[in-house]
Enzyme design. Structure first.
Site, short mmCIF file in Angstrom:
data_model
loop_
_atom_site.label_atom_id
_atom_site.label_comp_id
_atom_site.label_asym_id
_atom_site.label_seq_id
_atom_site.Cartn_x
_atom_site.Cartn_y
_atom_site.Cartn_z
N CYS A 26 -32.86 41.11 -59.42
CA CYS A 26 -32.55 41.17 -57.98
C CYS A 26 -33.51 40.29 -57.17
O CYS A 26 -34.70 40.60 -57.06
CB CYS A 26 -32.62 42.63 -57.53
SG CYS A 26 -32.53 42.86 -55.74
N CYS B 176 -35.31 41.98 -54.26
CA CYS B 176 -36.32 42.91 -54.81
C CYS B 176 -37.61 42.16 -55.13
O CYS B 176 -38.71 42.64 -54.81
CB CYS B 176 -35.79 43.58 -56.07
SG CYS B 176 -34.29 44.56 -55.85
#
Length: 234
Positions: free
Chosen positions: A161, A164
């Site tokens: 991600c 993230c």
């Protein structure tokens, strides 16, 4: 004059014919509809475009793994039949969308993408093949993490991600600088699939801020450091 008209007519018509012949179909399907499609389609080619590690952690039945980010994605995809439908999925959607576009460019006629990827699939409690020794976390264990005199900020993330990864440095900094006010807990969603399902975490990144085990703020998607600090310090 007639010759000129005929020439123009051919130029306009022929490209239209070519476009019709090369027409491809791409469709995005919700998890349950995607499941129905691959269950009923006899000639379905199901492709998981995540990394091999993600694939081993749990994948759809009869899926083949062709990593979108690997250098040999196009070469391996040539083994698929361009005249049969291809069903593509990843963990949350972006990689499968990019992969489907590439497959269309390669000449595949019908490409179907699962909306929300494996996170939505698991949230809908649909069948998958799971790694038997995958570590997990129970809801009871999760609640134990929330037992704190300070606020608790839980960060649900994954290695693949991008948002993230962008948020990780400042979350670690907050955990260090504001340790007297907040405890920062990071949970890898790929490794805690059952927990994510129970907490209805079906996309990433997700932040949950707790006070006395009660959520007082949460956020889905990228958020700036200043906003997170604001929520902790207010």
């Amino acid at each position: 004059m007639y010759k000129k008209l005929i020439t123009v007519f051919l130029v306009l018509v022929v490209p239209g014919v070519l476009i019709a012949q090369n027409k491809t179909e791409q469709k995005s399907l919700p998890a349950k509809e995607f499941y129905k499609k691959i269950e009923t389609a006899k000639d379905a080619q199901l492709v998981d475009v995540r990394t091999p590690d993600e694939f081993l952690n749990g994948h759809l039945i009869n899926a083949m793994n062709i990593d979108w980010k690997a250098d040999d994605f196009e070469e391996k995809s040539k083994a698929l039949d361009k005249n049969k439908p291809v069903y593509v999925y990843c963990m949350s959607g972006p990689r499968s969308t990019a992969a489907s576009t590439k497959l269309q460019e390669m000449g595949f006629k019908k490409v179907y993408v699962m909306e929300g990827g494996m996170m939505k699939w698991r949230n809908a409690d649909l069948p998958e093949i799971k790694k038997s020794n995958t570590a997990g976390m129970s809801l009871a264990q999760y609640n134990e993490l929330l037992d704190s005199e300070t606020l608790v900020l839980v960060d649900f993330y994954a290695e693949w991600c991008a948002p993230c990864r962008k948020m990780e440095p400042y979350l670690k900094k907050i955990g260090s600088e504001l340790s007297d006010k907040v405890k920062v807990v990071r949970i890898n969603a790929d490794e805690k699939t059952q927990l994510c399902k129970e907490l209805n975490v079906s996309a990433l990144p997700v932040l949950k801020l707790y006070k006395n085990k009660i959520v007082i703020w949460e956020n889905l998607g990228f958020v700036e450091e200043a906003e997170v600090r604001k929520q902790i310090l207010q």
